[in-house]
Scaffold this motif. Structure first.
Motif, mmCIF file in Angstrom:
data_model
loop_
_atom_site.group_PDB
_atom_site.id
_atom_site.type_symbol
_atom_site.label_atom_id
_atom_site.label_comp_id
_atom_site.label_asym_id
_atom_site.label_seq_id
_atom_site.Cartn_x
_atom_site.Cartn_y
_atom_site.Cartn_z
ATOM 1 N N ARG A 67 4.809 -10.074 -9.144
ATOM 2 C CA ARG A 67 3.344 -10.146 -9.108
ATOM 3 C C ARG A 67 2.773 -9.838 -7.719
ATOM 4 N NH1 ARG A 67 2.241 -10.892 -13.841
ATOM 5 N NH2 ARG A 67 -0.005 -11.049 -13.600
ATOM 6 N N ILE A 68 3.421 -8.888 -7.042
ATOM 7 C CA ILE A 68 2.881 -8.377 -5.776
ATOM 8 C C ILE A 68 1.981 -7.187 -6.124
ATOM 9 C CG2 ILE A 68 3.443 -7.250 -3.584
ATOM 10 C CD1 ILE A 68 6.173 -8.711 -3.684
ATOM 11 N N PRO A 69 0.689 -7.240 -5.829
ATOM 12 C CA PRO A 69 -0.206 -6.138 -6.200
ATOM 13 C C PRO A 69 0.110 -4.847 -5.429
ATOM 14 C CG PRO A 69 -1.467 -8.123 -5.687
ATOM 15 C CD PRO A 69 -0.048 -8.370 -5.244
ATOM 16 N N VAL A 70 -0.036 -3.738 -6.131
ATOM 17 C CA VAL A 70 0.211 -2.415 -5.550
ATOM 18 C C VAL A 70 -1.142 -1.731 -5.361
ATOM 19 C CG1 VAL A 70 1.260 -0.164 -5.966
ATOM 20 C CG2 VAL A 70 2.467 -2.255 -6.641
ATOM 21 N N HIS A 71 -1.398 -1.296 -4.130
ATOM 22 C CA HIS A 71 -2.687 -0.678 -3.796
ATOM 23 C C HIS A 71 -2.477 0.783 -3.425
ATOM 24 C CE1 HIS A 71 -4.809 -4.629 -3.122
ATOM 25 N NE2 HIS A 71 -3.551 -5.002 -2.973
ATOM 26 N N ALA A 72 -3.323 1.659 -3.935
ATOM 27 C CA ALA A 72 -3.307 3.070 -3.542
ATOM 28 C C ALA A 72 -4.588 3.704 -4.077
ATOM 29 C CB ALA A 72 -2.092 3.787 -4.116
ATOM 30 N N PRO A 73 -4.978 4.839 -3.508
ATOM 31 C CA PRO A 73 -6.114 5.555 -4.090
ATOM 32 C C PRO A 73 -5.813 5.920 -5.557
ATOM 33 C CG PRO A 73 -5.662 6.328 -1.880
ATOM 34 C CD PRO A 73 -4.521 5.441 -2.254
ATOM 35 N N PRO A 74 -6.868 6.083 -6.384
ATOM 36 C CA PRO A 74 -6.654 6.281 -7.824
ATOM 37 C C PRO A 74 -5.735 7.458 -8.155
ATOM 38 C CG PRO A 74 -9.019 6.340 -7.249
ATOM 39 C CD PRO A 74 -8.280 5.993 -6.011
ATOM 40 N N SER A 75 -5.803 8.536 -7.372
ATOM 41 C CA SER A 75 -4.982 9.718 -7.676
ATOM 42 C C SER A 75 -3.494 9.399 -7.566
ATOM 43 C CB SER A 75 -5.353 10.858 -6.718
ATOM 44 O OG SER A 75 -5.230 10.425 -5.366
ATOM 45 N N ILE A 76 -3.120 8.542 -6.637
ATOM 46 C CA ILE A 76 -1.704 8.175 -6.474
ATOM 47 C C ILE A 76 -1.277 7.203 -7.575
ATOM 48 C CG2 ILE A 76 -0.046 6.975 -4.974
ATOM 49 C CD1 ILE A 76 -1.444 8.197 -2.585
ATOM 50 N N VAL A 133 0.869 -1.176 0.000
ATOM 51 C CA VAL A 133 0.000 0.000 0.000
ATOM 52 C C VAL A 133 0.907 1.227 0.000
ATOM 53 C CG1 VAL A 133 -1.809 1.205 1.269
ATOM 54 C CG2 VAL A 133 -1.659 -1.255 1.395
ATOM 55 N N ILE A 134 0.579 2.206 -0.829
ATOM 56 C CA ILE A 134 1.444 3.389 -0.945
ATOM 57 C C ILE A 134 0.748 4.588 -0.275
ATOM 58 C CG2 ILE A 134 2.646 4.925 -2.575
ATOM 59 C CD1 ILE A 134 3.613 2.004 -2.703
ATOM 60 N N THR A 135 1.476 5.259 0.627
ATOM 61 C CA THR A 135 0.882 6.430 1.290
ATOM 62 C C THR A 135 0.883 7.645 0.364
ATOM 63 O OG1 THR A 135 3.004 7.124 2.260
ATOM 64 C CG2 THR A 135 1.585 5.704 3.619
ATOM 65 N N HIS A 136 1.979 7.848 -0.380
ATOM 66 C CA HIS A 136 2.060 8.964 -1.325
ATOM 67 C C HIS A 136 3.269 8.800 -2.225
ATOM 68 C CE1 HIS A 136 4.584 10.298 2.020
ATOM 69 N NE2 HIS A 136 5.064 11.307 1.306
ATOM 70 N N ALA A 137 3.294 9.626 -3.282
ATOM 71 C CA ALA A 137 4.262 9.407 -4.351
ATOM 72 C C ALA A 137 5.567 10.190 -4.162
ATOM 73 C CB ALA A 137 3.617 9.748 -5.704
ATOM 74 N N HIS A 138 6.045 10.313 -2.930
ATOM 75 C CA HIS A 138 7.391 10.850 -2.715
ATOM 76 C C HIS A 138 8.374 9.679 -2.712
ATOM 77 C CE1 HIS A 138 6.148 14.936 -0.753
ATOM 78 N NE2 HIS A 138 6.243 15.013 -2.061
ATOM 79 N N ALA A 176 1.793 6.008 -12.460
ATOM 80 C CA ALA A 176 1.761 5.590 -13.870
ATOM 81 C C ALA A 176 2.405 6.648 -14.756
ATOM 82 C CB ALA A 176 0.315 5.332 -14.303
ATOM 83 N N GLU A 177 2.164 7.934 -14.427
ATOM 84 C CA GLU A 177 2.774 9.017 -15.222
ATOM 85 C C GLU A 177 4.294 8.995 -15.061
ATOM 86 O OE1 GLU A 177 0.816 12.512 -13.758
ATOM 87 O OE2 GLU A 177 -1.107 11.885 -14.633
ATOM 88 N N GLN A 178 4.764 8.614 -13.873
ATOM 89 C CA GLN A 178 6.195 8.659 -13.593
ATOM 90 C C GLN A 178 6.954 7.447 -14.128
ATOM 91 O OE1 GLN A 178 6.311 8.990 -9.326
ATOM 92 N NE2 GLN A 178 6.027 11.203 -9.321
ATOM 93 N N CYS A 179 6.249 6.353 -14.357
ATOM 94 C CA CYS A 179 6.975 5.097 -14.605
ATOM 95 C C CYS A 179 6.290 4.259 -15.701
ATOM 96 C CB CYS A 179 7.047 4.325 -13.289
ATOM 97 S SG CYS A 179 7.912 2.797 -13.418
ATOM 98 N N ARG A 180 7.051 3.972 -16.759
ATOM 99 C CA ARG A 180 6.519 3.236 -17.905
ATOM 100 C C ARG A 180 6.057 1.827 -17.504
ATOM 101 N NH1 ARG A 180 9.357 0.588 -22.179
ATOM 102 N NH2 ARG A 180 11.190 0.934 -20.917
ATOM 103 N N ASP A 181 6.834 1.182 -16.616
ATOM 104 C CA ASP A 181 6.482 -0.185 -16.203
ATOM 105 C C ASP A 181 5.186 -0.227 -15.404
ATOM 106 O OD1 ASP A 181 8.589 -1.819 -17.293
ATOM 107 O OD2 ASP A 181 9.923 -0.724 -15.950
ATOM 108 N N VAL A 182 4.870 0.874 -14.727
ATOM 109 C CA VAL A 182 3.589 0.932 -14.013
ATOM 110 C C VAL A 182 2.466 1.134 -15.039
ATOM 111 C CG1 VAL A 182 2.225 2.216 -12.304
ATOM 112 C CG2 VAL A 182 4.660 1.785 -11.878
ATOM 113 N N ARG A 183 2.726 1.999 -16.043
ATOM 114 C CA ARG A 183 1.713 2.221 -17.099
ATOM 115 C C ARG A 183 1.332 0.911 -17.772
ATOM 116 N NH1 ARG A 183 4.497 6.834 -18.145
ATOM 117 N NH2 ARG A 183 5.620 6.109 -19.976
#
Ligand SMILES: [Zn+2]
Ligand SMILES: [Zn+2]
Length: 276
Positions: A74-83, A53-58, A88-95
């Motif tokens: 294959r570990i799922p990443v959870h965060a509110p949609p805004s994060i 779970v990610i608290t914020h994108a710092h 995704a904008e910062q990282c191609r592999d997340v996109r």
């Protein structure tokens, strides 16, 4: 349910919460190697991590290369949609994994991750996509346990104390000593940023914990002091300030635990409250 802060400061943050061999990470601001190395003495491996779970994108809370490594495992990443959008904008592999079960949007009040239920609460901090405190619950036939993590907030918003109430373990930031911050060589704009939208001082953290206890029907096992500034605070000052705040509330029996920049702190087990 057990809680251990694997490391916490502006140089990296990661907390593990686990029950038997099922684990959840809050933040991944260290290398995968660091996290893996410090999970081992707890009897855990990354294979047993059911989500992060990610608290914020710092970057001290989410290192892009660690996130990409977790996605590869294959570990799922959870965060509110805004994060998730910012990541995704910062990282191609997340996109590339957008729209797959590896990226999970926390849209609802409660999100199930493995055996845990996680509730997000927005806190004020200058991160793109916002910043969130998380309450992690474990309910079973033998009782329930709750751990709350609140770091990186400029001030305490209405409702946060109630969100954190009745936790068995509290992880709260105790970032700076106001006198040390004022006397530091940091530029004025940075001092202002820390005070207004950056981080809680020792005193603010003490008041938050007192408010949490006032809203609770029992005391936590432990308060863990996170994100302590290297230049504008010391662990000893942070602990002393929190111990004073607890004493004011008649809660001097609650343990106050340090966290460390580059090593795990003492793990604490939550003694469960029986379900009535
Ligand atoms: Zn931080
Ligand atoms: Zn931050």
């Amino acid at each position: 349910m057990h809680v251990c802060v694997l490391g916490s400061s502006s140089a990296g943050n990661c907390t593990v919460i686990w029950e038997e061999h099922r684990a959840l990470l809050v933040d991944c601001g260290f290398s995968q190697r660091y996290i893996s190395r410090h999970l081992r003495p707890l009897g855990l491996t990354l294979r047993e991590v059911e989500g992060v779970v990610i608290t914020h994108a710092h970057a001290d809370h989410v290192l892009p290369q660690t996130l990409v490594g977790f996605l590869a495992l294959r570990i799922p990443v959870h965060a509110p949609p805004s994060i998730l959008q910012v990541l995704a904008e910062q990282c191609r592999d997340v996109r590339k994994v957008q729209g797959t079960p590896l990226l999970r949007s926390m849209r609802t009040v409660s999100t199930e991750i493995g055996p845990f239920l996680v509730n997000a609460f927005p806190v004020p901090h200058d991160a793109p996509g916002g910043c969130f405190a998380y309450a992690v619950h474990l309910d079973s036939l033998t009782g329930s346990a709750k751990a709350t993590i609140a770091t990186d907030l400029g001030y305490v918003p209405d409702g946060l104390a109630a969100h954190c109430a009745n936790s068995h373990v509290l992880v709260v930031e105790s970032n700076h000593d106001p006198v040390m911050l004022a006397a530091s060589s940091r530029p004025d704009w940075l001092k202002d940023r820390i005070r207004t939208i950056g981080h809680l001082s020792n005193e603010q953290s003490g008041k938050l914990v007192r408010d949490i206890l006032a809203a609770s029907s029992f005391y936590p096992e432990a308060v863990m002091l996170a994100h302590v500034s290297k230049d504008c605070n010391t662990n000893a000052r942070a602990v002393e300030s929190m111990a004073l705040a607890l004493r004011d509330h008649g809660a001097e029996g609650v343990r106050v635990l340090e966290t460390h920049r580059h090593e795990p702190n003492e793990a604490v087990s939550c003694f469960r409250t029986m379900n009535s």
